[in-house]
Design a protein around this motif. Structure first.
Motif, PDB file in Angstrom:
ATOM      1  N   UNK A   1       0.841  -1.193   0.000  1.00 28.79           N
ATOM      2  CA  UNK A   1       0.000   0.000   0.000  1.00 28.79           C
ATOM      3  C   UNK A   1       0.879   1.247   0.000  1.00 28.79           C
ATOM      4  N   UNK A   2       0.484   2.253  -0.766  1.00 32.58           N
ATOM      5  CA  UNK A   2       1.263   3.484  -0.842  1.00 32.58           C
ATOM      6  C   UNK A   2       1.350   4.152   0.529  1.00 32.58           C
ATOM      7  N   UNK A   3       0.322   4.016   1.346  1.00 31.78           N
ATOM      8  CA  UNK A   3       0.333   4.626   2.683  1.00 31.78           C
ATOM      9  C   UNK A   3       1.457   4.089   3.559  1.00 31.78           C
ATOM     10  N   UNK A   4       2.007   2.914   3.227  1.00 33.13           N
ATOM     11  CA  UNK A   4       3.069   2.304   4.019  1.00 33.13           C
ATOM     12  C   UNK A   4       4.463   2.746   3.573  1.00 33.13           C
ATOM     13  N   UNK A   5       4.537   3.538   2.498  1.00 35.68           N
ATOM     14  CA  UNK A   5       5.836   3.955   1.970  1.00 35.68           C
ATOM     15  C   UNK A   5       6.340   5.210   2.671  1.00 35.68           C
ATOM     16  N   UNK A   6       7.660   5.416   2.598  1.00 33.01           N
ATOM     17  CA  UNK A   6       8.239   6.674   3.057  1.00 33.01           C
ATOM     18  C   UNK A   6       7.860   7.776   2.081  1.00 33.01           C
ATOM     19  N   UNK A   7       8.030   9.036   2.523  1.00 34.70           N
ATOM     20  CA  UNK A   7       7.724  10.168   1.644  1.00 34.70           C
ATOM     21  C   UNK A   7       8.580  10.108   0.382  1.00 34.70           C
ATOM     22  N   UNK A   8       9.844   9.723   0.525  1.00 37.21           N
ATOM     23  CA  UNK A   8      10.735   9.644  -0.633  1.00 37.21           C
ATOM     24  C   UNK A   8      10.231   8.620  -1.650  1.00 37.21           C
ATOM     25  N   UNK A   9       9.814   7.450  -1.166  1.00 34.97           N
ATOM     26  CA  UNK A   9       9.322   6.417  -2.087  1.00 34.97           C
ATOM     27  C   UNK A   9       7.987   6.819  -2.698  1.00 34.97           C
ATOM     28  N   UNK A  10       7.145   7.517  -1.953  1.00 31.14           N
ATOM     29  CA  UNK A  10       5.901   8.030  -2.528  1.00 31.14           C
ATOM     30  C   UNK A  10       6.208   9.012  -3.658  1.00 31.14           C
ATOM     31  N   UNK A  11       7.209   9.863  -3.467  1.00 31.41           N
ATOM     32  CA  UNK A  11       7.582  10.811  -4.523  1.00 31.41           C
ATOM     33  C   UNK A  11       8.095  10.088  -5.755  1.00 31.41           C
ATOM     34  N   UNK A  12       8.874   9.024  -5.558  1.00 31.26           N
ATOM     35  CA  UNK A  12       9.381   8.250  -6.686  1.00 31.26           C
ATOM     36  C   UNK A  12       8.237   7.538  -7.423  1.00 31.26           C
ATOM     37  N   UNK A  13       7.228   7.070  -6.679  1.00 32.38           N
ATOM     38  CA  UNK A  13       6.059   6.462  -7.324  1.00 32.38           C
ATOM     39  C   UNK A  13       5.355   7.491  -8.194  1.00 32.38           C
ATOM     40  N   UNK A  14       5.245   8.730  -7.688  1.00 37.84           N
ATOM     41  CA  UNK A  14       4.607   9.789  -8.489  1.00 37.84           C
ATOM     42  C   UNK A  14       5.343  10.022  -9.800  1.00 37.84           C
ATOM     43  N   UNK A  15       6.664  10.090  -9.710  1.00 32.44           N
ATOM     44  CA  UNK A  15       7.457  10.344 -10.919  1.00 32.44           C
ATOM     45  C   UNK A  15       7.365   9.160 -11.871  1.00 32.44           C
ATOM     46  N   UNK A  16       7.487   7.952 -11.326  1.00 28.51           N
ATOM     47  CA  UNK A  16       7.408   6.753 -12.167  1.00 28.51           C
ATOM     48  C   UNK A  16       6.053   6.674 -12.854  1.00 28.51           C
ATOM     49  N   UNK A  17       4.983   6.998 -12.130  1.00 20.98           N
ATOM     50  CA  UNK A  17       3.649   6.979 -12.735  1.00 20.98           C
ATOM     51  C   UNK A  17       3.557   7.967 -13.888  1.00 20.98           C
ATOM     52  N   UNK A  18       4.135   9.156 -13.696  1.00 17.78           N
ATOM     53  CA  UNK A  18       4.036  10.192 -14.723  1.00 17.78           C
ATOM     54  C   UNK A  18       4.650   9.745 -16.038  1.00 17.78           C
ATOM     55  N   UNK A  19       5.769   9.061 -15.979  1.00 24.99           N
ATOM     56  CA  UNK A  19       6.455   8.699 -17.225  1.00 24.99           C
ATOM     57  C   UNK A  19       5.960   7.380 -17.803  1.00 24.99           C
TER      58      UNK A  19
END
Length: 508
Positions: free
Chosen positions: A133-151
């Motif tokens: 679950x995204x809620x279980x990730x650190x802020x840094x990993x959540x930010x990386x998920x956002x970037x990965x999703x965008x591309x």
């Protein structure tokens, strides 16, 4: 050029947000945009993503002019500063949303989705499994998920990153830089917006400076330095290594924390004196914010004692146990807390500047069950003037102000209840360099001229070094070291990672 915006002008009532802006980004290029809050960066993003339609100007994507609602905007992938993910859904689901833009067909095969997500998670160094679950990730990993999703979007050619490292440690920021370089190597054009000027030399190819809705300067990164950037952003020369350490700090003890334990921290002891700024440094997850929330009374205290001393040196509220401590008690004792998440916890975006400033002290304006609005507004005007808050009128919604001015409204509101202790938690997060200096000077004046005890929690080492009389470093929920002026960044970093500094200050 992958993207070119020429002559963009965007007008709001009484404000020219963009004034004849021209900017472009080429294939495989990182074009950095900097500017003070309110300079027009956010308005530009909204124009480039099709949210706003400019009154004048032209936007081209791969040489083709965009139209309102046109498919050309599908080529622009935007990653906002705030985390904007589905927290109760998995990493793999977040990576491919919306499904129609990432080639995921219905009915959805979660086994296939998992197989597709796994190499992306590995490529971006996200510390999770596809089903986490995204809620279980650190802020840094959540930010990386956002970037990965965008591309992942099939049509994405241009990546816009808005303050992607504002909440990250230096190590986590390096992970974001690696992702940006990967996007650049794939031929994407990247527009990178940041207030951290030292990042530009690490990640950028070109930089453009915005000021008051105009593009005032642009050059290749190798031709610019920090002084040039600050001068172009602010229109004035600032000494970016200026000291804001109060010429005081030897006053009486106003806060005494002994063997305090709570959610995220253990056995913490320290004292805060009137007239000093006490810095708290540490990595994300070190327990600094958790400690401050327990001191303020938002979260429970499991063990230990927190004593707030009054003006005469006596206890203002006595020793505070977990059953007694509360924000209401803290304010009565003269202890105030300014939260890290300014937009979510610090302001009421839809209310006016006046309402946001006076809400903690409304009882002082009530007579016969009615708020004396004239007296309230006069008090608000005096307070916001004292802290140089800039706004069209005091009836303006606070969400329309820049981040720096929002922060100054929160400071003005806090000072209307006349505290003796103020905790600033990441006070310059998402704030431009000019406004940062104003906040630093405000903290110095509160300590030096008004004799307040100030706690500064910051992930930016420069803030700790340039503002603090003393610095405490936390690691994994414990205090590991304490330093006096002159503060040394290398020693602070060493302590943050639990390493023993040359004078043996770290308790391992």
């Amino acid at each position: 050029m992958l993207l070119r915006a020429e002559g963009l002008t965007k007008v709001f009532p009484g404000v020219i947000a963009l004034n004849d802006i021209t900017i472009d980004v080429a294939e495989g290029e990182v074009h950095c945009i900097v500017g003070e809050n309110g300079a027009g960066k956010s308005t530009l993003i909204k124009c480039l993503t099709g949210v706003y339609k400019p009154e004048k100007g032209r936007i081209e994507v791969s040489g083709e002019a965009t139209t309102e609602g046109g498919v050309q905007f599908a080529a622009v992938a935007y990653v906002p500063q705030e985390i904007d993910l589905f927290m109760q859904m998995s990493v793999m689901e977040n990576l491919f949303m919306p499904f129609e833009r990432t080639g995921v067909t219905t009915p959805i095969s979660y086994r296939a989705l998992e197989e597709r997500a796994r190499p992306i998670i590995e490529e971006y160094g996200i510390k999770a499994t596809p089903r986490t679950l995204v809620s279980e990730l650190s802020v840094a990993d959540q930010q990386l998920v956002q970037i990965a999703r965008a591309v992942q979007h099939e049509d994405a050619k241009i990546l816009i990153l808005d303050e992607p490292t504002s909440s990250l440690t230096d190590d986590d920021a390096t992970r974001v830089f690696q992702v940006v370089r990967r996007a650049k190597a794939r031929g994407m054009g990247v527009i990178y917006i940041s207030h951290k000027l030292d990042e530009l030399a690490v990640i950028g190819d070109r930089v453009t400076v915005f000021r008051n809705g105009r593009s005032v300067a642009s050059d290749y990164i190798e031709n610019v330095d920090i002084d040039w950037l600050i001068r172009e952003m602010t229109g004035r020369k600032l000494a970016w290594e200026q000291s804001f350490v109060p010429n005081s700090g030897d006053g009486d003890v106003v806060l005494d924390v002994r063997s305090a334990s709570g959610p995220g921290f253990q056995d913490v002891s320290f004292q805060l004196r009137a007239g000093e700024i006490l810095g708290f440094s540490g990595l994300v997850g070190a327990g600094r914010t958790e400690l401050m929330l327990s001191i303020y009374g938002t979260t429970p205290l499991y063990a230990g004692e927190i004593t707030v001393h009054g003006a005469d040196g006596e206890r203002a509220g006595g020793r505070s146990s977990r059953r007694k401590r509360s924000p209401e008690m803290s304010l009565k004792e003269g202890l105030a807390y300014l939260p890290e998440d300014r937009k979510r916890l610090g302001i009421f975006g839809g209310l006016s500047v006046a309402a946001n400033t006076s809400m903690m002290s409304l009882s002082g304006f009530v007579r016969g069950g009615t708020i004396r609005q004239g007296t309230e507004k006069q008090a608000v005007l005096e307070e916001v003037k004292r802290y140089d808050v800039r706004f069209p009128t005091i009836d303006t919604a606070i969400r329309l102000l820049s981040g720096g001015n929002q922060q100054k409204v929160i400071i003005a509101r806090t000072m209307m209840v006349t505290p003796r202790i103020v905790i600033f938690d990441e006070p310059t997060k998402g704030i431009d360099v000019g406004a940062k200096y104003e906040i630093y000077d405000l903290m110095r004046r509160l300590a030096e001229e008004q004799g307040l005890g100030v706690i500064l929690v910051s992930s930016e080492l420069d803030e700790i070094v340039y503002c603090s009389n003393r610095a405490i470093v936390m690691n994994q929920g414990r205090v590991v070291s304490e330093f006096d002026q002159p503060l040394n960044k290398e020693a602070l970093v060493s302590a943050m990672f639990g390493h023993r500094d040359p004078i043996g200050n770290v308790n391992e």
